[in-house]
Motif scaffolding. Structure first.
Motif, PDB file in Angstrom:
ATOM      1  N   ASP A 280       6.706   6.547   0.862  1.00  0.00           N
ATOM      2  CA  ASP A 280       5.272   6.411   1.145  1.00  0.00           C
ATOM      3  C   ASP A 280       4.768   4.989   0.928  1.00  0.00           C
ATOM      4  N   VAL A 281       5.480   4.192   0.128  1.00  0.00           N
ATOM      5  CA  VAL A 281       5.056   2.814  -0.135  1.00  0.00           C
ATOM      6  C   VAL A 281       5.566   1.826   0.919  1.00  0.00           C
ATOM      7  N   ASN A 282       6.360   2.295   1.855  1.00  0.00           N
ATOM      8  CA  ASN A 282       6.837   1.426   2.927  1.00  0.00           C
ATOM      9  C   ASN A 282       5.904   1.591   4.140  1.00  0.00           C
ATOM     10  N   VAL A 283       4.706   1.104   3.972  1.00  0.00           N
ATOM     11  CA  VAL A 283       3.655   1.254   4.987  1.00  0.00           C
ATOM     12  C   VAL A 283       4.055   0.573   6.293  1.00  0.00           C
ATOM     13  N   SER A 284       4.682  -0.594   6.216  1.00  0.00           N
ATOM     14  CA  SER A 284       5.110  -1.289   7.439  1.00  0.00           C
ATOM     15  C   SER A 284       6.051  -0.413   8.254  1.00  0.00           C
ATOM     16  N   ALA A 285       7.009   0.214   7.587  1.00  0.00           N
ATOM     17  CA  ALA A 285       7.948   1.096   8.294  1.00  0.00           C
ATOM     18  C   ALA A 285       7.211   2.294   8.875  1.00  0.00           C
ATOM     19  N   CYS A 286       6.323   2.901   8.102  1.00  0.00           N
ATOM     20  CA  CYS A 286       5.575   4.063   8.602  1.00  0.00           C
ATOM     21  C   CYS A 286       4.756   3.692   9.827  1.00  0.00           C
TER      22      CYS A 286
ATOM     23  N   GLY B  90       0.824  -1.204   0.000  1.00  0.00           N
ATOM     24  CA  GLY B  90       0.000   0.000   0.000  1.00  0.00           C
ATOM     25  C   GLY B  90       0.851   1.243   0.000  1.00  0.00           C
ATOM     26  N   ARG B  91       0.227   2.342   0.359  1.00  0.00           N
ATOM     27  CA  ARG B  91       0.912   3.633   0.341  1.00  0.00           C
ATOM     28  C   ARG B  91       0.303   4.525   1.419  1.00  0.00           C
ATOM     29  N   ILE B  92       1.135   5.395   1.961  1.00  0.00           N
ATOM     30  CA  ILE B  92       0.700   6.414   2.916  1.00  0.00           C
ATOM     31  C   ILE B  92       0.227   7.624   2.105  1.00  0.00           C
TER      32      ILE B  92
END
Length: 176
Positions: A132-138, A24-26
């Motif tokens: 923004d595509v590193n949803v797990s990190a966010c 996904g994306r933020i």
């Protein structure tokens, strides 16, 4: 076990650099001088891997830089890389945990070590950039009290990742 990188263990630097699943994306939003975000979840996920880097030996000798490794017995399964930044924050350049070790608290231990290093070096807090595509990190940063501080829509425009946006997260230390 957490160990600071030295000339002896430098070869372990890229051992925990493994792919991540992009699902996904933020979607950030700036309103009334405050950032917020929602998530867009993709119907199909894909794998992304950051390129291995040559580690700069100055991270061993320069007091304004540090790398810490997380070991399970003799296997390096995680790392965090930090350095001073011009704005008074410690810049967390990256944090990684090997795929089969994710979800076991290793990232949190590495982050705690990064916070301790930053506090011991009198920084105002920690900052980092992710995509923004590193949803797990966010999600991980938000769960650990980081706040969204900025978005850069141009940072990746000259790269294959041109559809990604840079998301900057901050953890400001409380005045003591």
């Amino acid at each position: 076990m957490l160990v600071k990188m030295s000339h002896v263990n430098m070869n372990d630097f890229n051992k925990s650099n493994e792919s991540l699943t992009v699902f996904g994306r933020i979607i950030p939003k700036y309103e009334n001088d405050k950032w917020s975000y929602t998530e867009e979840i993709y119907s199909e996920s894909y794998e992304k891997r950051y390129v291995d880097e040559d580690i700069d030996k100055s991270y061993v000798d320069d007091a304004s830089k540090a790398v810490f490794f997380y070991y399970d017995d003799k296997d390096c399964v995680g790392r965090i890389r930090l350095r001073s930044n011009w704005n008074g924050y410690a810049l967390m350049e990256d944090i990684s945990v090997a795929k089969k070790w994710r979800g076991r608290g290793i990232g949190k231990e590495l982050l705690k070590e990064g916070v301790e290093w930053a506090r011991n070096n009198d920084f105002a807090g920690l900052m980092l950039e992710t995509q923004d595509v590193n949803v797990s990190a966010c999600r991980f940063y938000a769960k650990n009290n980081f706040v969204l501080g900025a978005v850069d829509t141009m940072l990746y425009t000259n790269f294959q990742t041109a559809n990604e946006k840079a998301i900057f997260w901050y953890l400001k230390f409380e005045e003591e």
